[in-house]
Design a protein around this motif. Structure first.
Motif, PDB file in Angstrom:
ATOM      1  N   GLU A   1       0.830  -1.205   0.000  1.00 46.60           N
ATOM      2  CA  GLU A   1       0.000   0.000   0.000  1.00 46.60           C
ATOM      3  C   GLU A   1       0.860   1.249   0.000  1.00 46.60           C
ATOM      4  N   LYS A   2       1.993   1.194   0.698  1.00 52.30           N
ATOM      5  CA  LYS A   2       2.899   2.338   0.698  1.00 52.30           C
ATOM      6  C   LYS A   2       3.460   2.585  -0.697  1.00 52.30           C
ATOM      7  N   ASP A   3       3.798   1.521  -1.406  1.00 54.76           N
ATOM      8  CA  ASP A   3       4.288   1.675  -2.783  1.00 54.76           C
ATOM      9  C   ASP A   3       3.260   2.398  -3.647  1.00 54.76           C
ATOM     10  N   LEU A   4       2.003   2.009  -3.499  1.00 55.42           N
ATOM     11  CA  LEU A   4       0.942   2.625  -4.308  1.00 55.42           C
ATOM     12  C   LEU A   4       0.768   4.094  -3.937  1.00 55.42           C
ATOM     13  N   GLN A   5       0.766   4.378  -2.643  1.00 49.68           N
ATOM     14  CA  GLN A   5       0.602   5.762  -2.207  1.00 49.68           C
ATOM     15  C   GLN A   5       1.797   6.620  -2.612  1.00 49.68           C
ATOM     16  N   ASP A   6       2.989   6.040  -2.580  1.00 51.11           N
ATOM     17  CA  ASP A   6       4.179   6.792  -2.984  1.00 51.11           C
ATOM     18  C   ASP A   6       4.075   7.264  -4.423  1.00 51.11           C
ATOM     19  N   GLN A   7       3.487   6.435  -5.271  1.00 46.87           N
ATOM     20  CA  GLN A   7       3.345   6.835  -6.669  1.00 46.87           C
ATOM     21  C   GLN A   7       2.370   8.003  -6.806  1.00 46.87           C
ATOM     22  N   ILE A   8       1.323   7.975  -6.035  1.00 45.32           N
ATOM     23  CA  ILE A   8       0.380   9.095  -6.048  1.00 45.32           C
ATOM     24  C   ILE A   8       1.062  10.372  -5.557  1.00 45.32           C
ATOM     25  N   ASP A   9       1.820  10.239  -4.480  1.00 48.45           N
ATOM     26  CA  ASP A   9       2.487  11.412  -3.910  1.00 48.45           C
ATOM     27  C   ASP A   9       3.491  12.008  -4.895  1.00 48.45           C
TER      28      ASP A   9
ATOM     29  N   ARG B   1      11.903  -3.346 -14.959  1.00 44.51           N
ATOM     30  CA  ARG B   1      11.374  -2.535 -16.065  1.00 44.51           C
ATOM     31  C   ARG B   1      11.362  -1.075 -15.636  1.00 44.51           C
ATOM     32  N   SER B   2      11.548  -0.213 -16.581  1.00 48.19           N
ATOM     33  CA  SER B   2      11.683   1.204 -16.260  1.00 48.19           C
ATOM     34  C   SER B   2      10.385   1.814 -15.750  1.00 48.19           C
ATOM     35  N   THR B   3       9.242   1.230 -16.088  1.00 47.63           N
ATOM     36  CA  THR B   3       7.958   1.779 -15.651  1.00 47.63           C
ATOM     37  C   THR B   3       7.520   1.234 -14.302  1.00 47.63           C
ATOM     38  N   TYR B   4       8.285   0.324 -13.696  1.00 49.08           N
ATOM     39  CA  TYR B   4       7.959  -0.170 -12.360  1.00 49.08           C
ATOM     40  C   TYR B   4       8.064   0.996 -11.376  1.00 49.08           C
ATOM     41  N   ARG B   5       7.096   1.118 -10.504  1.00 48.95           N
ATOM     42  CA  ARG B   5       6.935   2.230  -9.558  1.00 48.95           C
ATOM     43  C   ARG B   5       6.508   3.527 -10.260  1.00 48.95           C
ATOM     44  N   HIS B   6       6.191   3.429 -11.537  1.00 53.27           N
ATOM     45  CA  HIS B   6       5.742   4.603 -12.301  1.00 53.27           C
ATOM     46  C   HIS B   6       4.515   4.244 -13.133  1.00 53.27           C
ATOM     47  N   GLU B   7       3.618   3.448 -12.559  1.00 55.15           N
ATOM     48  CA  GLU B   7       2.495   2.912 -13.309  1.00 55.15           C
ATOM     49  C   GLU B   7       1.563   4.008 -13.830  1.00 55.15           C
ATOM     50  N   ALA B   8       1.367   5.065 -13.039  1.00 58.68           N
ATOM     51  CA  ALA B   8       0.386   6.087 -13.423  1.00 58.68           C
ATOM     52  C   ALA B   8       1.016   7.398 -13.861  1.00 58.68           C
TER      53      ALA B   8
ATOM     54  N   ASP C   1      22.788   6.606 -14.139  1.00 59.11           N
ATOM     55  CA  ASP C   1      22.135   7.419 -13.105  1.00 59.11           C
ATOM     56  C   ASP C   1      21.022   6.653 -12.396  1.00 59.11           C
ATOM     57  N   PHE C   2      21.181   5.367 -12.263  1.00 60.66           N
ATOM     58  CA  PHE C   2      20.147   4.522 -11.668  1.00 60.66           C
ATOM     59  C   PHE C   2      19.992   4.816 -10.178  1.00 60.66           C
ATOM     60  N   ASP C   3      18.745   5.038  -9.752  1.00 57.11           N
ATOM     61  CA  ASP C   3      18.398   5.212  -8.347  1.00 57.11           C
ATOM     62  C   ASP C   3      17.326   4.184  -8.019  1.00 57.11           C
ATOM     63  N   PRO C   4      17.656   3.130  -7.272  1.00 54.71           N
ATOM     64  CA  PRO C   4      16.700   2.038  -7.067  1.00 54.71           C
ATOM     65  C   PRO C   4      15.489   2.411  -6.225  1.00 54.71           C
ATOM     66  N   GLY C   5      15.602   3.437  -5.368  1.00 53.82           N
ATOM     67  CA  GLY C   5      14.466   3.790  -4.516  1.00 53.82           C
ATOM     68  C   GLY C   5      13.223   4.102  -5.325  1.00 53.82           C
ATOM     69  N   PRO C   6      13.233   5.177  -6.100  1.00 53.76           N
ATOM     70  CA  PRO C   6      12.081   5.473  -6.965  1.00 53.76           C
ATOM     71  C   PRO C   6      12.154   4.759  -8.303  1.00 53.76           C
ATOM     72  N   ASN C   7      13.195   3.960  -8.535  1.00 54.70           N
ATOM     73  CA  ASN C   7      13.435   3.290  -9.813  1.00 54.70           C
ATOM     74  C   ASN C   7      13.467   4.316 -10.944  1.00 54.70           C
ATOM     75  N   THR C   8      14.450   5.188 -10.891  1.00 56.16           N
ATOM     76  CA  THR C   8      14.659   6.179 -11.945  1.00 56.16           C
ATOM     77  C   THR C   8      16.066   6.015 -12.502  1.00 56.16           C
ATOM     78  N   SER C   9      16.258   6.535 -13.687  1.00 52.97           N
ATOM     79  CA  SER C   9      17.570   6.493 -14.324  1.00 52.97           C
ATOM     80  C   SER C   9      17.597   7.567 -15.396  1.00 52.97           C
ATOM     81  N   ALA C  10      18.677   7.634 -16.115  1.00 51.61           N
ATOM     82  CA  ALA C  10      18.718   8.480 -17.310  1.00 51.61           C
ATOM     83  C   ALA C  10      17.921   7.797 -18.415  1.00 51.61           C
ATOM     84  N   TYR C  11      17.174   8.591 -19.174  1.00 54.18           N
ATOM     85  CA  TYR C  11      16.375   8.056 -20.271  1.00 54.18           C
ATOM     86  C   TYR C  11      16.786   8.733 -21.574  1.00 54.18           C
ATOM     87  N   THR C  12      16.615   8.006 -22.659  1.00 57.33           N
ATOM     88  CA  THR C  12      16.978   8.599 -23.950  1.00 57.33           C
ATOM     89  C   THR C  12      16.092   9.811 -24.220  1.00 57.33           C
TER      90      THR C  12
END
Length: 940
Positions: A203-211, A564-571, A644-655
């Motif tokens: 549930e925290k993962d889902l709320q984090d994405q909203i935040d 996958r790059s969209t994990y934790r970034h579903e919405a 530039d990978f950051d595993p917490g929010p699952n972000t990196s550099a993108y093309t």
């Protein structure tokens, strides 16, 4: 209507009589209307001039009360607008040959804004600042608000009217909680086991994405405000429907509400449910890449067969990641390098032979969940076709195909059309369900002006459709946005790790994997014969994604993870859709491309207005470390991570956007999940010389060469391709050329088979009825022979040279066949979508090599007959003889919906029920589920 056991039918009949006597539901469209007069809203401009059309079978109404469900089961009746778009959709297969612009509305709906006064069926005012008007023909909700919040409230309210049950179903699928909600049928278990491991969120993962979306800026805050208003409308309808007893009958059939007392609850919807819903939709249609473990196993098999260097060369030729003969969407010569083969691979982590085991997912099975000792099952994602909810409201075997790209698009720029304006025929192929995953709506309010289709439950905006003077659509792109990492296992006390260790090494430290578990238990529901049961699903999550396999690499234990790059970034993509609906933002092709840059999932986006046709490929394409081969697992070390990978929010550099395939004003565009552009590497195997995209490309290229393209002629091209057999059109000519390369054929039966295939070839190799409703193909014997022959000839052509182990390893990456009647294919039986995955390119290139014809990007070796033309001919003739001798009852063995030997039925499209209603079968046609035909004559 499917026959039911006598006892079940008796129970249903008795219950129907009881409910009919006790329940008198209020009309759904006018439940609890607000009495206050609404302010008058300005009419939005509509510059399509009645030249926009669309269709979404079977119908807009996806809700049925218990009485309506039982009446359907007993009497065969259906609620209004639940099936009225199915007939016109089906009829196009037979009616396309004589299609004109004037006849388009025989097969499509008028997609103009608003509802003429004489066509109004109902008006609902759920609150003073919004009105929902439905038209008589289709029942589509036209939502007009005087405030933005009211507009979104109305969208949610209408979604509840049309899709309440399926929205509820899908929020539970996304959370891995389907069995407690809908019952413990084996297929329900399979469905939650397929989806939950791909996006296992707390549930925290889902709320984090909203935040994060809320904090992303003004557009993000507006998106979440829109989502909250949408949910308010959905919940308002939920409450009214429950109070007035017009809620979907599946809630009774699954035991959530008592039919007599109305005691029970339909749980309120919340923002985190939208993230869960989005993860299901994105996982089905917007992901790409992955499968690197299977890929590695096939490479190892090739190297074992041919040696390291030659094996790699052979494997690469089957991989076809950048085949020079592939059909392209951007065909003007522009190159967009991405995810290609590195000159010198670094960090590749191939498993030791025989060491790979799938990660267990399901544990502690009890009662109805008990399984043989071979279980628990693995987390390898393979989603099966949904068969539907029947008497008991639960899902029969399977629910979806693997996450595969579908959909198609055909666009022609104005200089090649009769009017001088671009013409587009496009839409997503999201499968055939009852009710559909998509729903139609029109949204008109401050900052929003659009009509089209949206996925149920996340319809704050139109996701595919038209604006005031432009239209847009998408196809699944599936470029590689998912990678597999090999994490080194360890033990915190310093002892030797094993393959079962739950700690892994990251930057020198031994860290624990995060254990995520879902405990599911269920009990029988009304008319459900499944006994009570329970089990526990478990996955391990690391900084590099979800553990999918265990193995050893160089003798050391590792876990393979999928990231996958969209994990934790579903919405996150919600902002892109917000922009597409905003007439103040999208004004031309350039602003359209900027809008779709905000969409993180892998899609091909297409645009048409009165002046321009355009294209953009969206997706969070990670920038990989230099030398990493994205087709194979890589070591989980910082030097091989995404940049530039950051595993917490699952972000990196993108093309950056300019490196994504994009185009404005090309002569024409086609897409059927084919290769996007030169050097844009294909994520899967076999994207080569023969692809279903060729069926569109060949036809549209001829139209453009001739000039004067119209909406009707472009629709005819699509509809003709929709009934074409790809094997027959693009591979059969080479097969027959090899067969005719030798002496006369003396076997009379074999000669008859060859002549039947040649006649079919000369007629265009269509799988089309002799007339609408005949349920008989024009060339039934040739179709039967091809369906029987293809798997036999592929096996005989390739297995002797490859060897069984390598042949099977390659088949694990790419199925041999996906014909309309191939129930074993990736999309399952009766799914419509066909010919996306198969060995067509392999067969085509190999035969041309045998014939001595030029081949760009050839296979590393020649296989048919060991490269000898006469031997190859013998192989084809022997397998053709076997195929010709197979009776229709073997080629089409029958299933729960079709009798053995019924060729038409074996390929027919069946809308797979995810609710209590079923629909009639329709003729197979390989086309989008929701489809638009548009030509704007004017621009703002």
């Amino acid at each position: 209507m499917r026959l039911r056991p006598a006892r079940a039918t008796a129970r249903i009949t008795a219950l129907f009589a009881l409910v009919a006597a006790l329940v008198s539901p209020l009309p759904q469209a006018v439940a609890d209307p607000v009495a206050a007069e609404r302010p008058v809203a300005a009419e939005p401009p509509d510059l399509c001039g009645s030249q926009c059309a669309d269709i979404l079978p079977p119908g807009e109404n996806g809700s049925a009360t218990l009485a309506e469900i039982l009446a359907h089961r007993v009497l065969g009746t259906r609620p209004a607008h639940s099936s009225d778009q199915l007939g016109p959709y089906d009829a196009l297969a037979a009616g396309q040959s004589s299609l004109t612009d004037e006849k388009l509305t025989d097969f499509f709906n008028d997609a103009s804004f608003g509802v003429p006064a004489d066509q109004v069926e109902s008006v609902t005012r759920p609150r003073p600042d919004v009105t929902i008007t439905r038209d008589r023909k289709t029942g589509v909700p036209h939502i007009q608000g005087t405030t933005r919040e009211g507009t979104e409230f109305g969208a949610g309210y209408a979604a509840g009217q049309d899709r309440l049950w399926i929205i509820d179903l899908f929020r539970h699928i996304g959370r891995g909680q389907l069995t407690p909600f809908a019952g413990g049928a084996e297929a329900n278990q399979g469905l939650e086991q397929e989806f939950w491991p791909q996006a296992p969120y707390t549930e925290k993962d889902l709320q984090d994405q909203i935040d994060r979306i809320t904090a992303s800026g003004e557009r993000g805050r507006q998106a979440m405000a829109d989502a909250r208003a949408y949910l308010d409308g959905l919940n308002a309808y939920r409450e009214q429907a429950k109070r007035n007893r017009v809620f979907p009958g599946e809630y009774v059939l699954t035991g959530h509400v008592d039919a007599i007392t109305n005691i029970g609850e339909i749980e309120p919807f919340k923002l985190t449910d939208l993230i869960s819903l989005t993860s299901v939709v994105g996982g089905l249609f917007g992901n790409g890449g992955g499968g690197e473990v299977r890929s590695a196993l096939s490479l190892l098999a090739a190297q074992q067969k041919y040696g390291p260097a030659e094996g790699a060369k052979v494997w690469e030729s089957f991989r076809m990641r950048n085949d020079p003969e592939a059909a392209l969407t951007v065909h003007d010569g522009k190159r967009f390098p991405y995810a290609g083969k590195p000159d010198q691979a670094r960090g590749t982590a191939l498993p030791d032979p025989g060491s790979v085991t799938p990660e267990p997912l399901v544990h502690d099975r009890r009662g109805a969940a008990a399984k043989p000792a071979k279980d628990p099952v693995a987390t390898t994602p393979r989603l099966k076709p949904l068969q539907g909810i029947h008497d008991n409201g639960v899902l029969p075997e399977g629910a979806f195909a693997e996450p595969r790209g579908m959909s198609n698009a055909l666009l022609v720029s104005g200089e090649h059309t009769a009017s001088g304006n671009p013409v587009a025929v496009f839409g997503p192929q999201t499968g055939y369900f009852a009710p559909q995953l998509l729903m139609l709506q029109e949204l008109q309010g401050p900052g929003i002006s659009a009509r089209g289709a949206s996925f149920a439950g996340i319809g704050m905006y139109v996701q595919l459709g038209r604006g005031q003077d432009y239209a847009w659509s998408a196809t699944s792109a599936a470029q590689d946005i998912t990678d597999t990492y090999a994490v080194e296992l360890c033990e915190p006390d310093g002892s030797a790790a094993t393959r079962d260790s739950t700690y892994y090494r990251r930057e020198g430290a031994c860290e624990p994997m995060e254990k995520l578990e879902q405990h599911n238990a269920w009990k029988p529901s009304l008319a459900d014969s499944t006994a009570a049961g329970s089990y526990r699903m478990r996955v391990y999550r690391t900084a590099y994604g979800i553990v999918t396999h265990r193995a050893t690499v160089g003798g050391e234990p590792v876990a393979y993870t999928s990231l996958r790059s969209t994990y934790r970034h579903e919405a996150d993509s919600i902002v892109g859709f917000q922009l597409l609906n905003d007439p103040g933002y999208v004004k031309d092709a350039a602003s359209f491309q900027r809008a779709t840059q905000h969409i993180g999932y892998a899609f091909n986006w297409f645009y048409a207005d009165a002046r321009q046709a355009a294209y953009y490929n969206s997706g969070l394409n990670p920038v990989r470390a230099e030398g990493v081969d994205p087709s194979l697992p890589v070591r989980a070390e910082r030097r091989y991570e995404w940049r530039d990978f950051d595993p917490g929010p699952n972000t990196s550099a993108y093309t950056p956007p300019e490196q994504h395939p994009r185009s404005v004003g090309q002569d024409y565009y086609i897409s059927w999940n084919n290769k996007q552009a030169l050097d844009y590497a294909s994520a899967g195997f076999g994207n080569g010389s023969v692809h279903r995209g060729d069926l569109l490309d060949d036809r549209v290229a001829k139209l453009v060469e001739r000039g004067g393209v119209t909406r009707a002629s472009l629709t005819r091209a699509m509809a003709d391709a929709a009934v074409a057999d790809l094997r027959g059109e693009d591979v059969l000519p080479e097969l027959l050329k090899v067969i005719r390369s030798g002496g006369p054929i003396t076997d009379p039966q074999l000669m008859t088979a060859v002549q039947q295939l040649e006649t079919w070839r000369d007629a265009g190799t269509r799988r089309r009825e002799t007339s609408q409703g005949s349920r008989t193909y024009t060339h039934p014997e040739a179709v039967r022979i091809m369906d029987a022959w293809w798997p036999l000839l592929v096996k005989a052509q390739f297995e002797p040279g490859l060897g069984t182990e390598l042949y099977d390893a390659l088949r694990a990456n790419l199925t041999v066949d996906e014909s309309p009647s191939a129930g074993h294919g990736p999309t399952g039986a009766h799914a419509g979508s066909s010919f996306q995955f198969g060995w067509w390119s392999y067969v085509d290139k190999d035969l041309r090599q045998v014939l001595g014809e030029p081949v760009k990007g050839p296979l590393a070796r020649t296989y048919c007959g060991g490269g000898d033309l006469a031997a190859c001919r013998d192989t084809l003739l022997s397998t053709l003889k076997q195929a010709a001798a197979r009776p229709a009852t073997e080629v089409y063995p029958g299933d729960a919906d079709c009798d053995p030997g019924d060729q038409w039925c074996a390929a027919a499209i069946i809308h797979r029920p995810v609710g209590g209603l079923t629909h009639d079968k329709i003729n197979w046609q390989n086309r989008p589920t929701y489809q638009q035909v548009v030509e704007f004559p004017a621009h703002r």
